[in-house]
Design a protein around this motif. Structure first.
Motif, PDB file in Angstrom:
ATOM      1  N   ARG A  19       0.830  -1.213   0.000  1.00  0.00           N
ATOM      2  CA  ARG A  19       0.000   0.000   0.000  1.00  0.00           C
ATOM      3  C   ARG A  19       0.861   1.259   0.000  1.00  0.00           C
ATOM      4  NH1 ARG A  19      -4.003  -0.261   4.717  1.00  0.00           N
ATOM      5  NH2 ARG A  19      -4.621   1.739   3.835  1.00  0.00           N
ATOM      6  N   ALA A  20       1.966   1.226   0.738  1.00  0.00           N
ATOM      7  CA  ALA A  20       2.861   2.385   0.772  1.00  0.00           C
ATOM      8  C   ALA A  20       3.481   2.625  -0.604  1.00  0.00           C
ATOM      9  CB  ALA A  20       3.957   2.181   1.817  1.00  0.00           C
ATOM     10  N   VAL A  21       3.919   1.556  -1.238  1.00  0.00           N
ATOM     11  CA  VAL A  21       4.507   1.684  -2.580  1.00  0.00           C
ATOM     12  C   VAL A  21       3.450   2.186  -3.568  1.00  0.00           C
ATOM     13  CG1 VAL A  21       5.514   0.385  -4.503  1.00  0.00           C
ATOM     14  CG2 VAL A  21       6.317  -0.013  -2.169  1.00  0.00           C
ATOM     15  N   ALA A  22       2.241   1.648  -3.473  1.00  0.00           N
ATOM     16  CA  ALA A  22       1.156   2.080  -4.360  1.00  0.00           C
ATOM     17  C   ALA A  22       0.808   3.551  -4.143  1.00  0.00           C
ATOM     18  CB  ALA A  22      -0.083   1.214  -4.138  1.00  0.00           C
ATOM     19  N   ALA A  23       1.015   4.042  -2.920  1.00  0.00           N
ATOM     20  CA  ALA A  23       0.732   5.447  -2.610  1.00  0.00           C
ATOM     21  C   ALA A  23       1.851   6.379  -3.070  1.00  0.00           C
ATOM     22  CB  ALA A  23       0.503   5.618  -1.118  1.00  0.00           C
ATOM     23  N   GLY A  24       2.972   5.792  -3.529  1.00  0.00           N
ATOM     24  CA  GLY A  24       4.046   6.621  -4.065  1.00  0.00           C
ATOM     25  C   GLY A  24       5.284   6.728  -3.207  1.00  0.00           C
ATOM     26  N   PHE A  25       5.316   6.034  -2.074  1.00  0.00           N
ATOM     27  CA  PHE A  25       6.503   6.073  -1.233  1.00  0.00           C
ATOM     28  C   PHE A  25       7.631   5.268  -1.876  1.00  0.00           C
ATOM     29  CE2 PHE A  25       3.197   7.061   1.843  1.00  0.00           C
ATOM     30  CZ  PHE A  25       3.777   8.109   2.549  1.00  0.00           C
ATOM     31  N   ASP A  26       8.850   5.769  -1.751  1.00  0.00           N
ATOM     32  CA  ASP A  26      10.023   5.068  -2.266  1.00  0.00           C
ATOM     33  C   ASP A  26      10.553   4.055  -1.259  1.00  0.00           C
ATOM     34  OD1 ASP A  26      10.399   6.573  -4.784  1.00  0.00           O
ATOM     35  OD2 ASP A  26      10.683   8.246  -3.402  1.00  0.00           O
ATOM     36  N   HIS A  27      10.350   4.332   0.023  1.00  0.00           N
ATOM     37  CA  HIS A  27      10.867   3.486   1.098  1.00  0.00           C
ATOM     38  C   HIS A  27       9.808   3.371   2.188  1.00  0.00           C
ATOM     39  CE1 HIS A  27      14.830   3.856  -0.713  1.00  0.00           C
ATOM     40  NE2 HIS A  27      14.574   5.151  -0.806  1.00  0.00           N
ATOM     41  N   HIS A  28       9.721   2.180   2.769  1.00  0.00           N
ATOM     42  CA  HIS A  28       8.777   1.927   3.860  1.00  0.00           C
ATOM     43  C   HIS A  28       9.584   1.429   5.047  1.00  0.00           C
ATOM     44  CE1 HIS A  28       4.922   0.729   5.664  1.00  0.00           C
ATOM     45  NE2 HIS A  28       5.554  -0.357   6.077  1.00  0.00           N
ATOM     46  N   LEU A  29       9.671   2.224   6.095  1.00  0.00           N
ATOM     47  CA  LEU A  29      10.430   1.877   7.289  1.00  0.00           C
ATOM     48  C   LEU A  29       9.462   1.541   8.413  1.00  0.00           C
ATOM     49  CD1 LEU A  29      12.945   4.845   7.092  1.00  0.00           C
ATOM     50  CD2 LEU A  29      13.269   2.512   6.245  1.00  0.00           C
ATOM     51  N   VAL A  30       9.830   0.531   9.205  1.00  0.00           N
ATOM     52  CA  VAL A  30       8.951   0.063  10.271  1.00  0.00           C
ATOM     53  C   VAL A  30       9.595   0.331  11.626  1.00  0.00           C
ATOM     54  CG1 VAL A  30       7.770  -1.948  11.216  1.00  0.00           C
ATOM     55  CG2 VAL A  30       8.024  -1.718   8.748  1.00  0.00           C
ATOM     56  N   LYS A  31       8.781   0.820  12.563  1.00  0.00           N
ATOM     57  CA  LYS A  31       9.236   1.063  13.934  1.00  0.00           C
ATOM     58  C   LYS A  31       9.383  -0.270  14.650  1.00  0.00           C
ATOM     59  CE  LYS A  31       6.317   5.105  14.302  1.00  0.00           C
ATOM     60  NZ  LYS A  31       5.227   5.677  15.082  1.00  0.00           N
ATOM     61  N   LEU A  33      12.788   1.765  14.483  1.00  0.00           N
ATOM     62  CA  LEU A  33      13.710   1.978  13.377  1.00  0.00           C
ATOM     63  C   LEU A  33      15.127   1.586  13.771  1.00  0.00           C
ATOM     64  CD1 LEU A  33      14.105   3.100  10.532  1.00  0.00           C
ATOM     65  CD2 LEU A  33      14.464   5.341  11.554  1.00  0.00           C
ATOM     66  N   ASN A  34      15.756   0.837  12.909  1.00  0.00           N
ATOM     67  CA  ASN A  34      17.155   0.464  13.086  1.00  0.00           C
ATOM     68  C   ASN A  34      18.009   1.644  12.619  1.00  0.00           C
ATOM     69  OD1 ASN A  34      19.802  -0.418  12.434  1.00  0.00           O
ATOM     70  ND2 ASN A  34      19.086  -2.530  12.270  1.00  0.00           N
ATOM     71  N   PRO A  35      18.840   2.224  13.483  1.00  0.00           N
ATOM     72  CA  PRO A  35      19.645   3.386  13.091  1.00  0.00           C
ATOM     73  C   PRO A  35      20.545   3.125  11.882  1.00  0.00           C
ATOM     74  CG  PRO A  35      19.744   3.084  15.467  1.00  0.00           C
ATOM     75  CD  PRO A  35      19.042   1.878  14.903  1.00  0.00           C
ATOM     76  N   ASP A  36      21.054   1.912  11.761  1.00  0.00           N
ATOM     77  CA  ASP A  36      21.901   1.589  10.603  1.00  0.00           C
ATOM     78  C   ASP A  36      21.100   1.615   9.307  1.00  0.00           C
ATOM     79  OD1 ASP A  36      24.141   1.280  12.231  1.00  0.00           O
ATOM     80  OD2 ASP A  36      23.782  -0.871  12.496  1.00  0.00           O
ATOM     81  N   GLN A  37      19.845   1.183   9.371  1.00  0.00           N
ATOM     82  CA  GLN A  37      18.978   1.214   8.197  1.00  0.00           C
ATOM     83  C   GLN A  37      18.713   2.658   7.771  1.00  0.00           C
ATOM     84  OE1 GLN A  37      15.050  -0.333   8.918  1.00  0.00           O
ATOM     85  NE2 GLN A  37      14.646  -0.644   6.750  1.00  0.00           N
ATOM     86  N   LEU A  38      18.466   3.528   8.735  1.00  0.00           N
ATOM     87  CA  LEU A  38      18.221   4.940   8.423  1.00  0.00           C
ATOM     88  C   LEU A  38      19.471   5.592   7.857  1.00  0.00           C
ATOM     89  CD1 LEU A  38      16.372   7.380   8.426  1.00  0.00           C
ATOM     90  CD2 LEU A  38      17.087   7.816  10.786  1.00  0.00           C
ATOM     91  N   THR A  39      20.626   5.304   8.433  1.00  0.00           N
ATOM     92  CA  THR A  39      21.885   5.865   7.942  1.00  0.00           C
ATOM     93  C   THR A  39      22.137   5.437   6.503  1.00  0.00           C
ATOM     94  OG1 THR A  39      22.810   5.901  10.167  1.00  0.00           O
ATOM     95  CG2 THR A  39      24.372   5.978   8.347  1.00  0.00           C
TER      96      THR A  39
END
Length: 51
Positions: A19-31, A33-39
């Motif tokens: 649904r996030a991708v269909a709405a136009g988001f490029d990335h979907h992050l889940v809480k 949040l892993n700091p290394d993933q965000l970096t």
């Protein structure tokens, strides 16, 4: 100009990501949040500063 859009949510099931991708988001992050993933994500989209 390229704009990258990410969402951060507590919902991480396959249909939530779809649904996030269909709405136009490029990335979907889940809480939580892993700091290394965000970096890694920010490192891939941050503009390069040239002097």
């Amino acid at each position: 100009m390229v704009v990258t859009v990410s969402d951060l949510t507590g919902y991480g099931q396959r249909n939530d990501i779809e649904r996030a991708v269909a709405a136009g988001f490029d990335h979907h992050l889940v809480k939580p949040l892993n700091p290394d993933q965000l970096t890694a994500l920010l490192g891939g989209v941050a503009p390069t500063v040239r002097h």
